[in-house]
Design a protein around this motif. Structure first.
Motif, short mmCIF file in Angstrom:
data_model
loop_
_atom_site.label_atom_id
_atom_site.label_comp_id
_atom_site.label_asym_id
_atom_site.label_seq_id
_atom_site.Cartn_x
_atom_site.Cartn_y
_atom_site.Cartn_z
N LEU A 106 0.85 -1.19 0.00
CA LEU A 106 0.00 0.00 0.00
C LEU A 106 0.88 1.23 0.00
O LEU A 106 2.08 1.15 0.23
CB LEU A 106 -0.92 0.00 1.23
N LYS A 107 0.25 2.36 -0.30
CA LYS A 107 0.90 3.67 -0.12
C LYS A 107 0.11 4.41 0.94
O LYS A 107 -1.12 4.42 0.91
CB LYS A 107 0.86 4.49 -1.41
N ASP A 108 0.81 5.07 1.85
CA ASP A 108 0.12 5.87 2.85
C ASP A 108 -0.22 7.24 2.28
O ASP A 108 0.09 7.54 1.12
CB ASP A 108 0.93 5.96 4.15
N LYS A 109 -0.85 8.08 3.07
CA LYS A 109 -1.30 9.39 2.60
C LYS A 109 -0.16 10.32 2.21
O LYS A 109 -0.38 11.33 1.55
CB LYS A 109 -2.18 10.05 3.66
N TYR A 110 1.07 9.97 2.58
CA TYR A 110 2.24 10.77 2.21
C TYR A 110 2.92 10.23 0.95
O TYR A 110 3.88 10.82 0.47
CB TYR A 110 3.24 10.82 3.36
N GLY A 111 2.44 9.08 0.46
CA GLY A 111 3.01 8.47 -0.73
C GLY A 111 4.07 7.41 -0.46
O GLY A 111 4.62 6.82 -1.39
N LEU A 112 4.38 7.15 0.82
CA LEU A 112 5.38 6.14 1.17
C LEU A 112 4.77 4.75 1.04
O LEU A 112 3.65 4.51 1.50
CB LEU A 112 5.86 6.37 2.61
N SER A 113 5.50 3.84 0.42
CA SER A 113 5.02 2.47 0.23
C SER A 113 5.36 1.60 1.44
O SER A 113 6.45 1.71 2.01
CB SER A 113 5.66 1.85 -1.01
N TRP A 114 4.42 0.74 1.78
CA TRP A 114 4.55 -0.19 2.90
C TRP A 114 4.15 -1.58 2.43
O TRP A 114 3.31 -1.73 1.54
CB TRP A 114 3.61 0.20 4.04
N GLN A 115 4.71 -2.59 3.08
CA GLN A 115 4.27 -3.97 2.93
C GLN A 115 3.79 -4.44 4.30
O GLN A 115 4.55 -4.38 5.26
CB GLN A 115 5.41 -4.87 2.48
N ILE A 116 2.54 -4.86 4.37
CA ILE A 116 1.98 -5.38 5.61
C ILE A 116 1.87 -6.89 5.42
O ILE A 116 0.98 -7.37 4.71
CB ILE A 116 0.62 -4.75 5.94
N VAL A 117 2.80 -7.64 6.04
CA VAL A 117 2.96 -9.06 5.73
C VAL A 117 2.82 -9.92 6.99
O VAL A 117 3.71 -9.91 7.84
CB VAL A 117 4.35 -9.30 5.10
#
Length: 159
Positions: A106-117
């Motif tokens: 996903l991307k957060d509201k700031y545009g940073l990408s995350w992986q929630i695994v």
């Protein structure tokens, strides 16, 4: 604290983002904030650099301007222990303009990408007790998901 700390470049939301990120994970805190003075490229009092820790890992957030937006080439991965934790982080990080992607990204509201695994994903795909056919079915199921659904992976694994 690590000798190496990733630096995240923000336009002007570094402090806001750091406060948000530390609110999501235990063992997280802001450790220092440096601020612009009069005559700087941003208003006096605006954070230049925010030093913070996420689950004990050191990060820096810089208010550097709009020149360098985030891309998916870099992401932060969080290993979760339950569906509840996966759901909580997914909901928080996609709120207020965040964007879902595929396979737990996903991307957060700031545009940073995350992986929630979820850790269970790795166990099903390559754990010591994983069978090749079950792992293949779990992989195929994961490829259809946005947020990872542990029960869905388990059903696929078990056939």
């Amino acid at each position: 604290m690590s000798a190496i700390a990733p630096c995240l470049w923000f336009d002007s939301q570094a402090e806001e983002a750091a406060i948000f990120y530390v609110s999501l994970l235990g063992n997280s805190r802001i450790t220092d904030v440096s601020r612009y003075s009069e005559g700087g490229p941003q208003p006096a009092g605006t954070a230049i650099m925010v030093h913070f820790e996420l689950d004990g890992v050191a990060f820096q957030a810089l208010n550097g301007g709009p020149q360098f937006p985030f891309t998916e080439a870099v992401s932060l991965a969080i290993s979760t222990s339950s569906q509840e934790e996966t759901d909580r982080l997914w909901t928080a990080l996609t709120a207020d303009g965040g964007e879902e992607s595929r396979c737990g990204w996903l991307k957060d509201k700031y545009g940073l990408s995350w992986q929630i695994v979820p850790t269970r994903l790795g166990e099903l795909l390559s754990g010591a007790d994983a069978d090749a056919e079950g792992a293949g079915r779990a992989m195929q199921a994961m490829l259809t998901m946005r947020k990872i659904d542990i029960n869905g992976l388990e059903r696929a694994y078990n056939g």
